[in-house]
Design a protein around this motif. Sequence first.
Motif, PDB file in Angstrom:
ATOM      1  N   GLY B 162      10.898  -9.300   3.478  1.00 22.16           N
ATOM      2  CA  GLY B 162      10.743  -7.867   3.761  1.00 22.16           C
ATOM      3  C   GLY B 162       9.316  -7.536   4.149  1.00 22.16           C
ATOM      4  O   GLY B 162       9.080  -6.766   5.080  1.00 22.16           O
ATOM      5  N   THR B 166       8.239  -5.902   7.849  1.00 23.90           N
ATOM      6  CA  THR B 166       7.696  -4.542   7.979  1.00 23.90           C
ATOM      7  C   THR B 166       6.225  -4.544   8.394  1.00 23.90           C
ATOM      8  O   THR B 166       5.605  -3.493   8.420  1.00 23.90           O
ATOM      9  N   ALA B 169       4.621  -1.920  10.854  1.00 23.42           N
ATOM     10  CA  ALA B 169       5.475  -0.745  10.969  1.00 23.42           C
ATOM     11  C   ALA B 169       4.810   0.437  10.282  1.00 23.42           C
ATOM     12  O   ALA B 169       4.141   0.280   9.266  1.00 23.42           O
ATOM     13  N   ARG B 170       4.973   1.611  10.884  1.00 27.17           N
ATOM     14  CA  ARG B 170       4.415   2.804  10.239  1.00 27.17           C
ATOM     15  C   ARG B 170       5.223   3.102   8.977  1.00 27.17           C
ATOM     16  O   ARG B 170       6.438   2.973   8.974  1.00 27.17           O
ATOM     17  N   GLY B 171       4.556   3.505   7.920  1.00 25.07           N
ATOM     18  CA  GLY B 171       5.246   3.733   6.662  1.00 25.07           C
ATOM     19  C   GLY B 171       5.880   2.467   6.141  1.00 25.07           C
ATOM     20  O   GLY B 171       6.967   2.479   5.563  1.00 25.07           O
ATOM     21  N   GLY B 172       5.192   1.347   6.371  1.00 29.75           N
ATOM     22  CA  GLY B 172       5.747   0.052   6.005  1.00 29.75           C
ATOM     23  C   GLY B 172       6.109  -0.047   4.529  1.00 29.75           C
ATOM     24  O   GLY B 172       7.098  -0.675   4.178  1.00 29.75           O
ATOM     25  N   SER B 174       7.214   2.236   2.246  1.00 29.51           N
ATOM     26  CA  SER B 174       8.479   2.813   1.805  1.00 29.51           C
ATOM     27  C   SER B 174       9.656   2.115   2.483  1.00 29.51           C
ATOM     28  O   SER B 174      10.721   1.938   1.883  1.00 29.51           O
ATOM     29  N   LEU B 175       9.434   1.699   3.723  1.00 26.05           N
ATOM     30  CA  LEU B 175      10.461   0.940   4.431  1.00 26.05           C
ATOM     31  C   LEU B 175      10.749  -0.363   3.686  1.00 26.05           C
ATOM     32  O   LEU B 175      11.900  -0.779   3.532  1.00 26.05           O
ATOM     33  N   LEU B 176       9.677  -0.958   3.206  1.00 28.31           N
ATOM     34  CA  LEU B 176       9.787  -2.214   2.464  1.00 28.31           C
ATOM     35  C   LEU B 176      10.683  -2.037   1.244  1.00 28.31           C
ATOM     36  O   LEU B 176      11.546  -2.872   0.965  1.00 28.31           O
ATOM     37  N   LEU B 178      13.078   0.160   0.803  1.00 27.06           N
ATOM     38  CA  LEU B 178      14.468   0.322   1.220  1.00 27.06           C
ATOM     39  C   LEU B 178      15.081  -1.014   1.621  1.00 27.06           C
ATOM     40  O   LEU B 178      16.261  -1.275   1.411  1.00 27.06           O
ATOM     41  N   LEU B 179      14.260  -1.857   2.204  1.00 25.07           N
ATOM     42  CA  LEU B 179      14.751  -3.133   2.711  1.00 25.07           C
ATOM     43  C   LEU B 179      14.966  -4.134   1.581  1.00 25.07           C
ATOM     44  O   LEU B 179      15.947  -4.879   1.556  1.00 25.07           O
TER      45      LEU B 179
END
Lengths: 212, 235
Positions: B162, B166, B169-172, B174-176, B178-179
């Motif tokens: 993950g 990410t 990536a922008r906002g990596g 919080s994306l992380l 979720l992933l």
Amino acid sequence: MLETRSLAARRGFATLFQGLGFALAAGEALVVSGPNGCGKTTLLRMLAGLSAPAEGEICWDGASVRPFDAKLREAVAFNGHLPALKDELTAFENLAAWTTLENERADAQAIDRALADVALARRARIPARALSQGQRRRIGLARLSLSRRRLWILDEPLTALDSDGVEVLETLLAAHLEGGGLVVAASHQALPVPTANLRPLDLATVPGGSHG
Amino acid sequence: MSPTAVPQPDAASVSAAFAWALGRDLRIALRSKAELGVQLMFYVIVVSLFPLASSPSREVLATLGPGVLWTAALLASLLSLPRLFAADFGDGTLEQIALSPRPLPALVSGKMAAHWLTTGLPVAVLAPLLGEQYAMDGTELWILAAALLLGTPILSLLGAIGATLTLGARGGGSLLALLVLPLYAPVLIFGAGAVDAVRSGLSAGPQLSLLAAGLLLALVGTPFAVAAAVRIALD
């Protein structure tokens, strides 16, 4: 040695350049110039094997190479615009880590000598975060001086260097080219390379550029 | 386009690359001790908040315990994940690592091992102490530690996938989350389940075996997935 055929780069829908072909022989330095955003760094990253060209192919020693090709990784020293220095480690440790990673058999004395050559002998044992921008670039030069790679890819090597630093770079480049090495550099300023070895490439004259 | 003569990395170069990345990351981690301390304190605090917020009865706490200790371990792992590759990506180190002639899967394995040694292992060691707050008995605490020792490396390995995907990536961050958190779910289920099984008088064998199997699977697969993701991130 290094050859490209009808190379093209795109960013989104914009074509940065296309139909770029050149052949660079041993002992030659390709100096890429052009306005900001014309694709100099993109071209350098393609040649280093970091990214794939949108079109065309890159040949090294006569064989077509793809990104992260094993042969290319043995041959390239890439000095990008990021310094790749760890603030927590000293200049000496940073350099030692890189020479180990790249299999450049350099012992502690060789590393100390390389740092002394770029006037960092007295700063070799303090964390890199305490070094100035120019001194950080000098560690990059020390790294090149220890490198036995054949193809040097340098992105704006003159940035933040003072006149002494430029002199060091000049010596390094001359020795490298004399030994049959190849150099590809992106630079806005004139690079200190003997004119006999110099192969200028102005990306602004390559078709496909959307800039003025 | 000759498909031949791609040199296969031998065992010596693989272990040298692994040792290089492990040693370097451990050295950097030891020089930034504050960051490590923050993660451990985070784990201690999250685990200690639940007894304060719920009823102090031994039964309730004993039921909550394994789940809380595991969920907090997941969150602590997640908290430290961005550091795993983002710093190297930001300062250009990752480019140099990917361009080096050494095998990239071995290099990223060294980084993941360093991540586990500095985040997962301390959590596994601390957990039995913190488990005392949840009225867990000796056997349960041992099983908890064993399950965490098997499970936290899986968290580092899966999390690394993950973290590399990410990169840039922008906002990596919080994306992380979720992933990665859904991928963590099986580890959580079997990890917390192991302690529950012991409490119910059953053997924790099946859960621990499944964790061990998951760990082996992750050990074999993730280095290649992470190496591929690093190359994609640099393109």
